[in-house]
Every structure is written in structure tokens, then in C-alpha cells.
Design a protein around this motif. Sequence first.
Motif, PDB file in Angstrom:
ATOM      1  N   GLY A  94     -11.082  -3.992   1.286  1.00  0.00           N
ATOM      2  CA  GLY A  94     -10.622  -4.599   0.037  1.00  0.00           C
ATOM      3  C   GLY A  94     -11.623  -5.307  -0.784  1.00  0.00           C
ATOM      4  N   ASN A  95     -12.490  -6.209  -0.107  1.00  0.00           N
ATOM      5  CA  ASN A  95     -13.740  -6.698  -0.937  1.00  0.00           C
ATOM      6  C   ASN A  95     -14.509  -5.653  -1.701  1.00  0.00           C
ATOM      7  N   GLU A  96     -14.644  -4.341  -0.805  1.00  0.00           N
ATOM      8  CA  GLU A  96     -15.424  -3.543  -1.523  1.00  0.00           C
ATOM      9  C   GLU A  96     -14.915  -2.819  -2.489  1.00  0.00           C
ATOM     10  N   ALA A  97     -13.445  -2.806  -2.447  1.00  0.00           N
ATOM     11  CA  ALA A  97     -12.736  -2.243  -3.746  1.00  0.00           C
ATOM     12  C   ALA A  97     -12.781  -2.826  -4.673  1.00  0.00           C
ATOM     13  N   LEU A  98     -12.531  -4.041  -4.801  1.00  0.00           N
ATOM     14  CA  LEU A  98     -12.709  -5.214  -5.715  1.00  0.00           C
ATOM     15  C   LEU A  98     -13.873  -4.940  -6.379  1.00  0.00           C
ATOM     16  N   LYS A  99     -15.032  -5.007  -5.742  1.00  0.00           N
ATOM     17  CA  LYS A  99     -16.377  -5.030  -6.175  1.00  0.00           C
ATOM     18  C   LYS A  99     -16.511  -3.858  -7.270  1.00  0.00           C
ATOM     19  N   TYR A 100     -16.105  -2.657  -6.717  1.00  0.00           N
ATOM     20  CA  TYR A 100     -16.099  -1.325  -7.528  1.00  0.00           C
ATOM     21  C   TYR A 100     -15.157  -1.366  -8.469  1.00  0.00           C
ATOM     22  N   LEU A 149       0.587  -1.233   0.047  1.00  0.00           N
ATOM     23  CA  LEU A 149       0.064   0.019  -0.128  1.00  0.00           C
ATOM     24  C   LEU A 149       0.730   1.343   0.132  1.00  0.00           C
ATOM     25  N   THR A 150       1.970   1.148  -0.381  1.00  0.00           N
ATOM     26  CA  THR A 150       2.716   2.358  -0.947  1.00  0.00           C
ATOM     27  C   THR A 150       3.170   2.414  -2.344  1.00  0.00           C
ATOM     28  N   ARG A 175     -11.629   3.933  -4.974  1.00  0.00           N
ATOM     29  CA  ARG A 175     -10.480   4.490  -4.514  1.00  0.00           C
ATOM     30  C   ARG A 175     -10.610   4.924  -3.011  1.00  0.00           C
ATOM     31  N   GLY A 176     -11.998   5.233  -2.534  1.00  0.00           N
ATOM     32  CA  GLY A 176     -12.082   5.514  -1.075  1.00  0.00           C
ATOM     33  C   GLY A 176     -11.944   4.248  -0.273  1.00  0.00           C
ATOM     34  N   HIS A 177     -12.500   2.998  -0.869  1.00  0.00           N
ATOM     35  CA  HIS A 177     -12.343   1.908  -0.135  1.00  0.00           C
ATOM     36  C   HIS A 177     -10.929   1.264  -0.238  1.00  0.00           C
ATOM     37  N   TYR A 178     -10.033   1.500  -1.107  1.00  0.00           N
ATOM     38  CA  TYR A 178      -8.782   1.344  -1.034  1.00  0.00           C
ATOM     39  C   TYR A 178      -7.953   1.923  -0.102  1.00  0.00           C
ATOM     40  N   ASN A 183      -4.259  -7.483  -4.778  1.00  0.00           N
ATOM     41  CA  ASN A 183      -3.288  -7.392  -3.688  1.00  0.00           C
ATOM     42  C   ASN A 183      -3.531  -7.096  -2.607  1.00  0.00           C
ATOM     43  N   VAL A 184      -4.409  -6.216  -2.456  1.00  0.00           N
ATOM     44  CA  VAL A 184      -4.699  -6.018  -0.956  1.00  0.00           C
ATOM     45  C   VAL A 184      -5.374  -7.210  -0.016  1.00  0.00           C
TER      46      VAL A 184
END
Length: 735
Positions: A99-105, A9-10, A77-80, A120-121
Motif C-alpha cells: 500500500g505504501n509502495e502504491a502510494l509512493k508511485y 479492493l473490489t 498498479r502492480g503494488h495495488y 484507502n488501502v
Amino acid sequence: MGSFRIILLTYSLLVAIGIGDTYGQDKAVNTVNDSLQHFMSESKKFRAAFKIRKSLDYAIRTIDLAHQLNNDNYKYRGHYMMASNYQVVHDFKNMEFHGNEALKYARKTKDTIAIVYSLNVLGGVYSDGYEDLAKSIKYFNESLAIAEKLKDQSKKMAPILNIGWAYVDQKKYDLAFPYLNQAQNIIENHPGEVSIIAINDIKYLFGKYYAHKNNYEKANKLFDEVIQLAEEKEIYSILSNTYKAKSDTFEEMGHKDSAFYTVKKHLYYRDHLLDEEKLRQIETAKVNYSLNEFKREIENSKKEEEYLAKIERGNLIIIISSISLVLLVGSVFFFYLGYRSKQKLNVTLQQKNKELVEAKLEAEKLTNVKSQFISTVSHELRTPLYGVVGITTLLLEDNDILAKHKKLLNSLKFSGDYLLDLINKVLKISKIESNKEELAKTPTNLALLSQNLLHSFEYQAKNKNNKLVLDIQKELPEVVNIDSLKLSEILINLIGNSSKFTENGTIWLRVKVKSIEKDTTIIRYEVEDSGVGIPDDKKEFVFEKFSQVGREVNKSEGTGLGLSIVKNLLDIMGSQIHLDSKEGRGTKFYFDLELEVIDENDNNQLDIDNTNTAQSYRRILVAEDNKINQIVTKNLLNLIGYDCIIVENGFNALQMVKKEDFDLILMDLNMPYLNGIEATKRIREFDQETPIIALTASELSEVKGECLAIGMNDIINKPLNKNDLRNIITKNLQY
């Protein structure tokens, strides 16, 4: 838990939350989009500065506004960003959710790069959080498969590096190495497309790899490069990890002061990263996010109610609105109570964590004190034992000795050997408990090793009228890669245990092949006897330290440590011991080992016998200050065919080497005027060829690294025996 992985995450964050800026939007909402970009920029800025509370606030604002605009890109991007912040404080449950929310969107937007980084998350959740290597590798491989289809090869960096890091966390260094090389190749081929932090992470991982391979100089050089950049950028996670790795390396090298200094630096940066304030802030942010999620649900519910109100007129609107308001107030009150409860629980947990850390440090301190005490006492005990066992052995070699005296000498030697065995077993238990045992695999002929071990019990078997039987399957590979010393210790303890509880019976050593492929085989070792057996109510205790199952029956002597050592050594070798026994009908111990098969045609390291041993005249210099030890060593050397000159300290040894030529030097480490270490350093200034073998009563693992580093060729423990001394001299005179 594995190392805290900043790469996820960097490095990937720079791309993952920066993508999608070119998605088309209506010009009428440009101002709103500017707000979304502002919220995201602020969240990134505070995340980079490790101001978790502020970063989370802006990430939540991004998600809220993105839901109002139905903008899936900014939802992703917000969930990430939420996942990124939760990773910092090791809240992997919330990291997994976001991470699952980010993958969904990400999948909704059909943005390939966003999908790569979301996977990766989730891989990081299972690698760092849940320590589920198989599931983490599954996510990373899925991410890598998608990234490989992209034209931009640098996008493969995150999954490749994360796979390598996951294997390093699990100490599977050989599996990690190919991925680290792939990552290094990407850097070399795309230097302008890879972040400085990613380059730093690769250096850190290569440092861990070379430390594992005992290339400490190369490892420390890489660690120093990582620390220099991380201190400039104030990247606390990398500093914490690297100082911990550097401390472990110094510990392995025996540099206690350097290890202590670097572990203090590790703890400083770790505490800086995870202080109490950040943990308190994250709990506050969790509640804020939950309330916003609830308000969004209420808003959706209100829209449906308004639609129904048009049909059922105004009174229904008032009723539904009132109910909604009551529900909202009740829910807010409920969340407030939950928040207060979490605050109290968090304070309690922090106090407990603090107490656990203090208890852990105290336990580690006591363990180190115990290990140091045992090591010191063992040295003091081994030195006089050297004289007792050595002189007794020399007297027994005399054919003219009277029979009645030989019987007494045999009793004396048995007592000395028994006491030495006790000291060695206590040392072994202490070493295992201190996590200082490591595997040292070498090409080994299992058939020959097993045969020699069983032969060593022939005298003991003859005294008890026992028969020894070796059963080896013909399919057994000739040479395998294994830590032969640890295997020998295991078999010696098991065969010795069977011999102790068997009279007028049979002891079997079986080597079976369970499966074999081109490069690997699974071997089963069985040690079975026809002795007294083990009662059912005693079986669960036989592997405990100092257990004496059956002693009251047959008065057998023993320390009760042998089977405990077997269990712990097999744990280190990735196996476990099994027991099958019935009282009065014998006992069988067995275990399985998965081993690498060595092609004997390519193996030049295995010397199965000593047929090449030269018996020509050899001259040896012995540096030893103890008078009794001088006599014993001189006579042992004469028995095995070598002449020697003895000096009493390192200074005299140095002068003798300057004046005369010697084929080999036996150098005691602890001597007056000039000890063995300093004497060797000075000899190596003008003589690089003469083999020097260290003699010591200390635990080998504590001094071996320093001895080899200063130019000694080998090391052997006191008290010596004739065979070990012959073998180590022959080995070093062959070069």
C-alpha cells in the motif's frame, strides 16, 4: 478484527488499477506496454476468481517489467494488486508495505485518483488489520478530502463508505450512519457510475445498522438482498460477512435454529475464502517477489560495476563479477533455506490454528450449555421462591400478627430474598459471560434515581446503626441518556457491599460533575464507607468472582459476585471501577461515565413521579396455573387496589376475554393446555387494545423479544413484589 471489507479492493479496484491507461508512451514500446496491460488484466482476472497464487504471479511480473521500463504508473498498479491479494488472506503487514509502495508511485505520477485509492488501502490496513480506528479514519479522511476536489462525485464513494464501515466494525453505529446516508445519496444521484458490489455493501452496512437498532425485519430484508446477489456472483467475502450478521440477528431474536443454520453458512464461505491451499500459495509468492527484488538490486549493482570496470580494466571486471556471482548464489541459497523454513512453520501454524478453532467452538458450545442449564435451573428455583417470598410479604402486611411470629417471618423473608439475590447474581454473571448484555439507554433523572436507591437501604442501615448520606452537586444536569437499570445494579452492589462491611458508621453516595458541555457531561459516582477497609494484599482480588475478602474478619454473608458484576457492567458501559481503601479506615469505590445530556424541554418520555396514576376501579385477568402463585398474585393485587379474576391456563384465559371485558391481563408463559404465548396470539386476533403483561420465572432477555413480537405489551419477572407490580400495571394502564 473487523469485518473483511470487500469494498476496498473490489469497487475501488475497478477504477484504481484501470486508471492511467492514457499516459503518453513512446510508440516504440507499444508492444511492451501491451505486455504490461496483459499482465495486469490477468492479475485482475485471477484476483476476482480468488486464485491468489496466479494473481500474485502476474502482479509481480507487472512490477518487474515496470521497473525495467521505469513506468511509475504500472509500478503503482502492480503494488495495488499485491495489496489487494494480501488483504484476501489477512496478511496486513505485506498489505501495508505494498500500500505504501502504491502510494509512493501514485504521487510520482501525480494521479489524484490513484492517490485517493492508495490512501484507502492504508486506511483498510489500520481498520481491518491493526484495529487502529483513529489512524484508519485519518487515512480515509485524507482520501476523502482529495476526492471532494474532483468533479466526479462518485470518486468519493470509496472513502465515504470505508469510514462508515470502519465505524460499523467498531460498533459505533450512530457515527457510521451519516456516512452510509452520503454513500446512498451518491448512488441515487449517480446510478450509472457506482458498481453493483458497492450498492451491495451499502445494503449490508445498513442491515448491520438496523439490526443494532433492533429493527430485525428491515435488517434481514437487506441481508437477503445482499446474499442473493453475492451468491450469483460467488463473492465469498460478502457471503461470509452477511451470513454471520444474519446469524447474530437471529440469535438476538431468539430463533436458535435459524441462527445455527446461518452460522454454518458463514463458516462454509469463510473456509472457502481462507483455505489452506491459498495460505500456502501466498508464502510461495512472497519468496518469489523477494527474489525478484534482490535480482533488481544486483542488476543495479552490476551497472555500477561495469562503469568502474572501464576505468580499472578487465581484471577488475572479472573480480567484481565473480564476487557478484558468489553473492547472488549465496543469497539465492539463503532465500531457499528461508522458504523451506517458512513452509515448515506454516504447516505448524495451520495445525495450531485448526486446534484453536476447534477449542473455540468447544468453548462456545460449553458456554451455551452452561447458560441454558443456569436459565433452566433459575426458572425452577424462582417458581417456588415466588410462593415463599410472596406469602411471607402478605403475612407481614397483616397488622394483627403476633410480634414473635413477625420476627420469624422477617427471618424467613430475609432468607428468601437472599436466595433470590444469589440466583439473580449467578444469572447476571452467566449473561455477561455469554455476551448477551447490551445497553438500553433511556432519559433518566440521576438525582431522583440516586435518592431512591439510597432510600432502599434505610432498613438495612438502621439495623447496623449506619448513617446514609447523599451528596449531589448542583451542576448535575436534570436529565441524561443512560442505561438506568445497569447503573442501578452497579450502585446497589456497591452500596450493599459498603453496608455489609460497615457498622456504627457512615455510607456516602456522591454524584460529581467532572465536566459539562452543551450535549455531554462526565459524571463521577463515588460510594464511600467508614467500615473495616481492605488490606493491601487483598485489593487485587476483590473484583474476582466468588472472592470473600474480609469474610474471616466480620463473618459477613455474601456471594462474592457483586463487585465482579460491577466491574463487568462498567466494562460494557465503557468505564472502569477504581478502589481507594485502607484497612481499618474505610473504602471508596468510584467510576466515571460520559453521558449525553437531554434537553428536558424536548423530552416527553421521562415520568419522574407517578402523580398521574389513576386509582379508579380496575379489573384484571390473571392466567396462572400454580395454586400458590394464584393466592400470592391475587392478594398483591388487592393490596395495591385492583380486583382480579384468576384462570388456570391459556385456554380458559382466551374464553374469558371473549366473554368479558378486562382492563389488563397478567399472563403466565408456562401453563398446560395452552401456554401464554399461544393464548396471547389468539387473543390478539380479535383484541388489539387490552394490555397483556407476561409473567415469567425465566431470564427476561431470553423471552422478552418473542413476547413483544407476538403483541404482549410488557414483561415482569417472578417472584413479584408489590412495588414492581404496581409500577408495571400503572405504566400500562396509562396508555
